[in-house]
Design a protein around this motif. Structure first.
Motif, PDB file in Angstrom:
ATOM      1  N   LEU A   8       0.760  -1.132   0.065  1.00 39.15           N
ATOM      2  CA  LEU A   8       0.013   0.187  -0.244  1.00 39.15           C
ATOM      3  C   LEU A   8       0.870   1.348   0.091  1.00 39.15           C
ATOM      4  CD1 LEU A   8      -2.827   1.329   0.246  1.00 39.15           C
ATOM      5  CD2 LEU A   8      -2.709   1.208   2.574  1.00 39.15           C
ATOM      6  N   LEU A   9       1.853   1.361   0.881  1.00 38.08           N
ATOM      7  CA  LEU A   9       2.624   2.379   0.799  1.00 38.08           C
ATOM      8  C   LEU A   9       3.552   2.483  -0.421  1.00 38.08           C
ATOM      9  CD1 LEU A   9       4.334   2.235   4.473  1.00 38.08           C
ATOM     10  CD2 LEU A   9       2.584   3.989   3.576  1.00 38.08           C
ATOM     11  N   THR A  10       4.014   1.268  -1.047  1.00 34.56           N
ATOM     12  CA  THR A  10       4.620   1.656  -2.359  1.00 34.56           C
ATOM     13  C   THR A  10       3.931   2.065  -3.373  1.00 34.56           C
ATOM     14  OG1 THR A  10       6.040  -0.386  -1.400  1.00 34.56           O
ATOM     15  CG2 THR A  10       6.067   0.198  -3.959  1.00 34.56           C
ATOM     16  N   CYS A  11       2.593   1.477  -3.443  1.00 32.62           N
ATOM     17  CA  CYS A  11       1.567   2.153  -4.228  1.00 32.62           C
ATOM     18  C   CYS A  11       1.150   3.656  -4.246  1.00 32.62           C
ATOM     19  CB  CYS A  11       0.048   1.290  -4.402  1.00 32.62           C
ATOM     20  SG  CYS A  11       0.630  -0.176  -4.874  1.00 32.62           S
ATOM     21  N   LEU A  12       1.126   4.096  -2.962  1.00 28.06           N
ATOM     22  CA  LEU A  12       0.892   5.259  -2.783  1.00 28.06           C
ATOM     23  C   LEU A  12       2.062   6.404  -2.943  1.00 28.06           C
ATOM     24  CD1 LEU A  12      -1.007   5.370   0.586  1.00 28.06           C
ATOM     25  CD2 LEU A  12      -1.792   6.130  -1.430  1.00 28.06           C
ATOM     26  N   ILE A  43      -4.471  13.891  -2.157  1.00 25.81           N
ATOM     27  CA  ILE A  43      -5.168  12.605  -1.486  1.00 25.81           C
ATOM     28  C   ILE A  43      -3.998  11.525  -1.358  1.00 25.81           C
ATOM     29  CG2 ILE A  43      -6.744  10.865  -1.655  1.00 25.81           C
ATOM     30  CD1 ILE A  43      -8.667  12.744  -3.257  1.00 25.81           C
ATOM     31  N   PRO A  44      -3.384  10.957  -2.158  1.00 26.72           N
ATOM     32  CA  PRO A  44      -2.350   9.957  -1.735  1.00 26.72           C
ATOM     33  C   PRO A  44      -1.238  10.541  -0.989  1.00 26.72           C
ATOM     34  CG  PRO A  44      -2.217  10.554  -4.134  1.00 26.72           C
ATOM     35  CD  PRO A  44      -3.513  11.219  -3.708  1.00 26.72           C
ATOM     36  N   THR A  45      -0.794  11.836  -1.135  1.00 23.78           N
ATOM     37  CA  THR A  45       0.123  12.286  -0.284  1.00 23.78           C
ATOM     38  C   THR A  45      -0.110  12.516   1.336  1.00 23.78           C
ATOM     39  OG1 THR A  45       0.829  13.671  -2.248  1.00 23.78           O
ATOM     40  CG2 THR A  45       1.805  14.520  -0.177  1.00 23.78           C
ATOM     41  N   VAL A  46      -1.361  12.842   1.585  1.00 25.79           N
ATOM     42  CA  VAL A  46      -1.797  12.784   2.894  1.00 25.79           C
ATOM     43  C   VAL A  46      -1.964  11.297   3.508  1.00 25.79           C
ATOM     44  CG1 VAL A  46      -3.699  13.527   4.510  1.00 25.79           C
ATOM     45  CG2 VAL A  46      -2.870  15.190   2.632  1.00 25.79           C
ATOM     46  N   TRP A  47      -2.377  10.728   2.613  1.00 29.27           N
ATOM     47  CA  TRP A  47      -2.523   9.221   3.081  1.00 29.27           C
ATOM     48  C   TRP A  47      -1.048   8.533   3.256  1.00 29.27           C
ATOM     49  CZ3 TRP A  47      -5.895   6.623   5.484  1.00 29.27           C
ATOM     50  CH2 TRP A  47      -7.535   6.947   5.286  1.00 29.27           C
TER      51      TRP A  47
END
Length: 160
Positions: A8-12, A43-47
């Motif tokens: 998940l972190l890699t995809c983000l 969105i992906p940056t904050v997550w």
């Protein structure tokens, strides 16, 4: 679980890097910026930011400045110092989680939208609450582990 979290972190991070790459290419090479790309990149940056903090808490790899460890000579003293630090971290994190919950309720009630693409901002604003909640839970797990280590008979006999 750990592997899914890493994916998940890699995809983000890959999505943020890809969007930034697209923005640079379109803006500076083709001189045609894509409207709303920065907005959707939030969105992906904050997550990514919040889940990265959760990951550091889960792995217990946060940056620490334990100056007092220099003056404490025993391993038991180090464990007690770590326990005190974790308890303080838990109190502060729980307090921030409470505030983040109030903010998440506010974000749900107001239901703001981004100015260009009209994306509901709740989807990235709730990441603060979820991230702090998970961080608080992982701190609690670390507290339980430290208390168990300090209470174990083998620890007190072999480490003192």
């Amino acid at each position: 679980m750990e592997q899914k979290f890493r994916y998940l972190l890699t995809c983000l991070i890959a999505s943020v890097a890809l969007m930034q790459f697209i923005q640079v290419v379109t803006r500076y090479i083709f001189e045609v910026p894509i409207m709303g790309l920065e907005e959707s990149m939030v969105i992906p940056t904050v997550w990514l930011y919040m889940l990265g903090a959760v990951n550091a808490s889960r792995e217990d790899t946060q940056i620490r400045a334990n100056v007092l460890e220099i003056f404490i000579k025993t391993e038991r003293g180090h464990q007690i110092l770590a326990l005190v630090g974790e308890v303080i971290s838990f109190v502060i994190s729980a307090w921030l989680t409470y505030w983040a919950w109030d903010y998440a309720k506010y974000a749900w009630r107001v239901w703001k939208e981004s100015p260009t693409l009209y994306i509901p901002t709740f989807y990235h604003e709730c990441s603060v609450f979820l991230g702090l909640l998970l961080i608080t839970l992982f701190i609690a797990v670390h507290i339980v582990k430290l208390v168990r280590q300090l209470r174990s008979p083998s620890y007190s006999v072999s480490k003192v």
